[in-house]
Enzyme design. Structure first.
Site, PDB file in Angstrom:
ATOM      1  N   CYS A   1      22.925 -14.836-152.450  1.00 24.22           N
ATOM      2  CA  CYS A   1      24.306 -14.503-152.088  1.00 24.22           C
ATOM      3  C   CYS A   1      24.632 -15.298-150.830  1.00 24.22           C
ATOM      4  O   CYS A   1      23.934 -15.163-149.814  1.00 24.22           O
ATOM      5  CB  CYS A   1      24.387 -13.002-151.810  1.00 24.22           C
ATOM      6  SG  CYS A   1      25.974 -12.438-151.171  1.00 24.22           S
TER       7      CYS A   1
ATOM      8  N   CYS B   1      29.801 -19.570-153.759  1.00 23.93           N
ATOM      9  CA  CYS B   1      29.566 -18.150-154.006  1.00 23.93           C
ATOM     10  C   CYS B   1      28.840 -18.069-155.345  1.00 23.93           C
ATOM     11  O   CYS B   1      29.224 -18.749-156.305  1.00 23.93           O
ATOM     12  CB  CYS B   1      30.908 -17.421-154.082  1.00 23.93           C
ATOM     13  SG  CYS B   1      30.787 -15.747-154.747  1.00 23.93           S
TER      14      CYS B   1
END
Ligand code: DGL
Length: 261
Positions: free
Chosen positions: A74, A184
């Site tokens: 992440c 992302c």
């Protein structure tokens, strides 16, 4: 520590599966344990201290389950907590960051676009990436509120998602960006829609799945931690969100989605 212990992977939700899938492709014998923090997703609109607290909780869980290495799959969590995690835990930790350097090497127009969460784009880590690598390259950053939520809802191919992506991509194309960084880990699941929007324009889309998988392999090799048992590795998935929709989506993305163009 036994080499058959799993690789622990975490994300604010199901996005990190885009990294986990590359890890599985590269390391078929490794056991994998994945934690999706979908009950608290998105991280991108939460205070940094809260994100850090969640990431530490997830790391503790994965280590308790025997993880021999942690992959923070992440960007937002890595940007906020990687330095603190490395100080706190003794096992190796691999993080992710937007692929700015490869984008700078790939661009011909000298303009790159970076799609990411607001937290990722506003941190010192991102500023330092730009400072280090973009001396001659123009970087256009595009925060993408709403996209992570749509992926979490499984809307990876819907008109609503396409419209939102259109809004974020068209200004970058208009500014002559020929390389788009997916900063992302949720966004690689939107590649089919992204390519539909880009159309015939000669634009590269870069994500970090493969490089992070390679880095994980490198670290495991260096530390003599690769699984010596050559059976097909097993996967275990955990989520903070106890819903059928979330379980089904994890299963679907793991088994069906194609990430590479
Ligand atoms: N997959 C996460 C990332 O790479 C999404 C962050 C969020 O939940 O906002 O940043």
């Amino acid at each position: 520590m036994s080499n058959s212990m799993p690789i622990g992977i975490l994300d604010s939700g199901i996005g990190g599966l885009s990294i986990a899938k590359e890890i599985r492709k590269l390391m078929p014998y490794e056991n994998i344990i994945y934690f999706a923090d979908s009950a608290y997703c998105p991280y991108g609109d939460k205070p940094k201290e809260f994100i850090k607290h969640r990431v530490f909780t997830l790391c503790d869980f994965l280590i308790h389950k025997g993880a021999k290495i942690l992959v923070i799959a992440c960007n937002t969590a890595s940007i906020v907590s990687l330095d603190d995690l490395r100080k706190h835990y003794a096992i190796p930790i691999v993080g992710v960051e937007p692929a700015v350097k490869p984008a700078v090497q790939a661009t011909k127009t000298g303009v790159i676009g970076v799609l990411a969460t607001s937290v990722s784009l506003s941190g010192n880590r991102f500023a330092s990436l730009v400072k280090r690598f973009c001396t001659k390259t123009r970087v256009i950053t595009q925060p993408c509120p709403g996209l992570v939520e749509l992926v979490e809802q499984g809307e990876i191919n819907s008109i609503k998602t396409k419209k939102l992506l259109h809004k974020y991509l068209i200004p970058l194309i208009a500014e002559n960006a020929d390389t788009i960084v997916l900063g992302c880990t949720h966004y690689p699941f939107l590649k089919p829609l992204i390519y539909e929007i880009i159309g015939n324009n000669d634009i590269k889309v870069i994500d970090t799945g493969k490089p992070v998988a390679k880095q994980t392999l490198r670290v495991l090799k260096q530390m003599n931690l690769l699984n010596a048992e050559h059976n097909h590795g097993k996967e275990m998935f955990f989520s903070s969100k106890d819903s059928k929709q979330n379980k089904d989506l994890i299963k679907y993305l793991w088994e069906n989605s194609q990430l590479s163009q």
